[in-house]
Design a protein around this motif. Structure first.
Motif, PDB file in Angstrom:
ATOM      1  N   GLY A  69       1.409  29.647  31.861  1.00 39.56           N
ATOM      2  CA  GLY A  69       0.960  30.948  31.289  1.00 39.56           C
ATOM      3  C   GLY A  69       1.880  31.814  30.574  1.00 39.56           C
ATOM      4  O   GLY A  69       1.869  33.128  30.249  1.00 39.56           O
ATOM      5  N   THR A  70       3.153  31.044  30.152  1.00 42.88           N
ATOM      6  CA  THR A  70       4.320  32.013  29.641  1.00 42.88           C
ATOM      7  C   THR A  70       3.605  32.270  28.326  1.00 42.88           C
ATOM      8  O   THR A  70       3.186  31.482  27.378  1.00 42.88           O
ATOM      9  N   MET A  90      -1.260  24.488  24.318  1.00 48.08           N
ATOM     10  CA  MET A  90      -0.784  25.457  23.886  1.00 48.08           C
ATOM     11  C   MET A  90      -1.772  26.361  22.882  1.00 48.08           C
ATOM     12  O   MET A  90      -2.813  25.504  22.347  1.00 48.08           O
ATOM     13  N   GLU A  91      -1.518  27.584  23.058  1.00 51.22           N
ATOM     14  CA  GLU A  91      -2.716  28.555  22.193  1.00 51.22           C
ATOM     15  C   GLU A  91      -1.516  29.095  21.290  1.00 51.22           C
ATOM     16  O   GLU A  91      -0.788  30.055  21.545  1.00 51.22           O
ATOM     17  N   GLY A 119       1.478  25.057  30.908  1.00 54.26           N
ATOM     18  CA  GLY A 119       2.026  24.079  31.376  1.00 54.26           C
ATOM     19  C   GLY A 119       2.863  23.000  30.352  1.00 54.26           C
ATOM     20  O   GLY A 119       2.599  21.652  30.632  1.00 54.26           O
ATOM     21  N   VAL A 120       3.545  23.676  29.576  1.00 55.92           N
ATOM     22  CA  VAL A 120       3.960  23.069  28.363  1.00 55.92           C
ATOM     23  C   VAL A 120       5.477  22.585  28.331  1.00 55.92           C
ATOM     24  O   VAL A 120       6.162  23.324  28.797  1.00 55.92           O
ATOM     25  N   SER A 121       5.681  21.455  28.031  1.00 56.86           N
ATOM     26  CA  SER A 121       7.122  21.028  27.728  1.00 56.86           C
ATOM     27  C   SER A 121       6.891  20.779  26.218  1.00 56.86           C
ATOM     28  O   SER A 121       6.349  19.899  25.750  1.00 56.86           O
ATOM     29  N   THR A 122       7.611  21.535  25.384  1.00 56.11           N
ATOM     30  CA  THR A 122       7.633  21.381  24.055  1.00 56.11           C
ATOM     31  C   THR A 122       9.029  20.422  23.560  1.00 56.11           C
ATOM     32  O   THR A 122       9.835  20.427  23.939  1.00 56.11           O
ATOM     33  N   ARG A 123       8.902  20.098  22.342  1.00 60.29           N
ATOM     34  CA  ARG A 123       9.724  19.392  21.521  1.00 60.29           C
ATOM     35  C   ARG A 123       9.489  20.150  20.093  1.00 60.29           C
ATOM     36  O   ARG A 123       8.387  20.367  19.484  1.00 60.29           O
ATOM     37  N   SER A 124      10.703  20.816  19.545  1.00 56.25           N
ATOM     38  CA  SER A 124      10.555  21.473  18.284  1.00 56.25           C
ATOM     39  C   SER A 124      11.747  20.948  17.362  1.00 56.25           C
ATOM     40  O   SER A 124      12.902  20.540  17.932  1.00 56.25           O
TER      41      SER A 124
END
Length: 93
Positions: free
Chosen positions: A26-27, A47-48, A78-83
């Protein structure tokens, strides 16, 4: 790099910076922009992503390209991102 704020490394002369970040469910990253272009990829969760042009639901193992200086917002579920953040002169498109 994991969970490193972009601001702490953005002055680097490197053309591209790779950062992984884990977010709680929910972040909301409210509307913001970056000096660098961003390829935002979600390893997990949903992601939204929204801009003034529209909104997209981005499932796991999928990414979006965000041009430099483009205002955008992202809700992380519930996301783990890579940017990968790319200097504007290295990604002129």
């Amino acid at each position: 790099m994991i969970n490193v704020p972009l601001d702490s490394v953005d002055a680097s002369p490197c053309a591209a910076l790779a950062i992984g970040t884990d977010y709680t469910f929910g972040t909301l990253l409210d509307t913001h922009s970056h000096r660098r272009a961003q390829f935002l990829y979600g390893m997990t969760g949903l992601m939204e992503v929204g801009t003034e042009e529209g909104a997209w639901v981005v499932p796991p193992y999928t990414g979006v390209w965000i041009p430099a200086q483009k205002p955008h917002r992202v809700r992380m579920n519930g996301v783990s991102t890579r940017s990968v953040y790319v200097l504007p002169e290295s990604a002129p498109r």
